[in-house]
Write an enzyme that holds these catalytic residues in place. Structure first.
Site, PDB file in Angstrom:
ATOM      1  N   ASP A   1       0.859  -1.175   0.000  1.00  0.00           N
ATOM      2  CA  ASP A   1       0.000   0.000   0.000  1.00  0.00           C
ATOM      3  C   ASP A   1       0.903   1.236   0.000  1.00  0.00           C
ATOM      4  O   ASP A   1       2.097   1.142   0.325  1.00  0.00           O
ATOM      5  CB  ASP A   1      -0.880  -0.033   1.251  1.00  0.00           C
ATOM      6  CG  ASP A   1      -1.670   1.228   1.454  1.00  0.00           C
ATOM      7  OD1 ASP A   1      -2.341   1.670   0.508  1.00  0.00           O
ATOM      8  OD2 ASP A   1      -1.611   1.801   2.562  1.00  0.00           O
TER       9      ASP A   1
ATOM     10  N   ASP B   1      -0.206   5.087   0.992  1.00  0.00           N
ATOM     11  CA  ASP B   1      -0.424   6.083   2.038  1.00  0.00           C
ATOM     12  C   ASP B   1      -0.339   5.478   3.434  1.00  0.00           C
ATOM     13  O   ASP B   1      -1.011   4.480   3.739  1.00  0.00           O
ATOM     14  CB  ASP B   1      -1.793   6.745   1.857  1.00  0.00           C
ATOM     15  CG  ASP B   1      -1.885   7.519   0.559  1.00  0.00           C
ATOM     16  OD1 ASP B   1      -1.633   8.729   0.573  1.00  0.00           O
ATOM     17  OD2 ASP B   1      -2.173   6.888  -0.485  1.00  0.00           O
TER      18      ASP B   1
END
Length: 283
Positions: free
Chosen positions: A78, A80
């Site tokens: 991922d 953020d």
């Protein structure tokens, strides 16, 4: 019996010996100043180890055996609050004084309280209407930083032939720059619509949500002929859970409680490249 990896910026010999005794360890190997491997550890003591590690701010991982990193075929991450230190959408919203409003929705979505990620993203992006496109570059240059250990994790994975994927519910403006910066093999994210130099408040094309993330991991796993035991996946929010489910090495990084509960491993104190210490690096 298993191997038990203990990692923390502040490991003390006395505490390590206490844990080694708790798990009836056969010996302790120092792998570095912040990491040790307890040999022959009893995995049935996991709950007790977890409680002790929580009190001491130490990350732990029980591993049935130590595989070579080159035996892995995919590292999926991922973006953020995982690969990088911020939620990009919150920082973009700051340009129009809406950070608190957008951040509240982001936080609820990451905790899993908003179950429809696409709907939450549409709501948040709508609040960005009128933000100058130049604000995106300001966020990238002034606010965005790689999380500790990110660069070494990616470079080491690449060196050992592991395919690297960045898949994000965030935006292509940032994933594309990180792909160039880190040499990532593949990235996927959402595209913000821009007109007359400003954000329109809309997303172009299909939204990269939890299912889309998982689908990208599954597709690459099929292409690479990777079993779950050959996949490392790292995330922090509820929309990462479907992706993490494809990986044996599912890692909750500074994650929300719902992710901590479902991921096999967690990094709450050690940097991202602590993952490397779960493997042998010999070719």
């Amino acid at each position: 019996m298993s191997h038990l990896i203990l990692q923390s910026p502040t490991l003390s010999n006395g505490w390590v010996e206490k844990i080694a005794a708790l798990v009836s360890g056969e010996g302790v190997q120092e792998l570095g100043p912040t990491v040790v491997r307890v040999l022959g550890a009893d995995p049935d003591m996991r709950a007790e180890v977890q409680a002790e590690c929580h009190k001491a701010r130490v990350d732990f991982a029980f591993l049935p055996e130590i595989h070579k990193l080159r035996e892995c075929k995919l590292l999926a991450m991922d973006m953020d609050s995982t690969l990088i230190n911020i939620e990009c959408i919150d920082e973009i919203a700051a340009a129009v004084g809406r950070k608190a409003e957008v951040a509240a929705i982001t936080e609820a979505a990451m905790r899993g309280e908003i179950t429809d990620f696409s709907e939450s993203l549409i709501r948040r992006v709508n609040l960005l209407k009128g933000v100058p496109e130049s604000a995106l570059l300001q966020v990238y240059e002034q606010r965005l930083q790689l999380n500790p250990g990110a660069e070494r994790l990616v470079s080491t994975a690449k060196k050992h032939g592991v395919y690297t994927l960045l898949v994000s519910g965030g935006f292509t403006f940032f994933t594309q720059r990180l792909q160039e910066r880190l040499g990532l093999d593949e990235t996927h994210a959402n595209t913000l619509e821009v007109a007359d130099g400003k954000l329109t408040g809309r997303v172009l094309g299909d939204i990269v949500d939890a299912q889309a993330k998982a689908d990208h991991v599954a597709r690459i796993a099929a292409e690479q002929h990777a079993t779950p035991e050959q996949i490392i996946a790292v995330g922090d929010g509820a929309n990462d859970l479907k992706m993490l489910a494809h990986a044996y090495y599912s890692v909750a990084y500074r994650a929300k409680p719902v992710v901590q509960e479902q991921a096999r491993y967690a990094l709450n104190y050690a940097p991202l490249d602590a993952i490397i210490n779960w493997f042998r690096l010999s070719f």
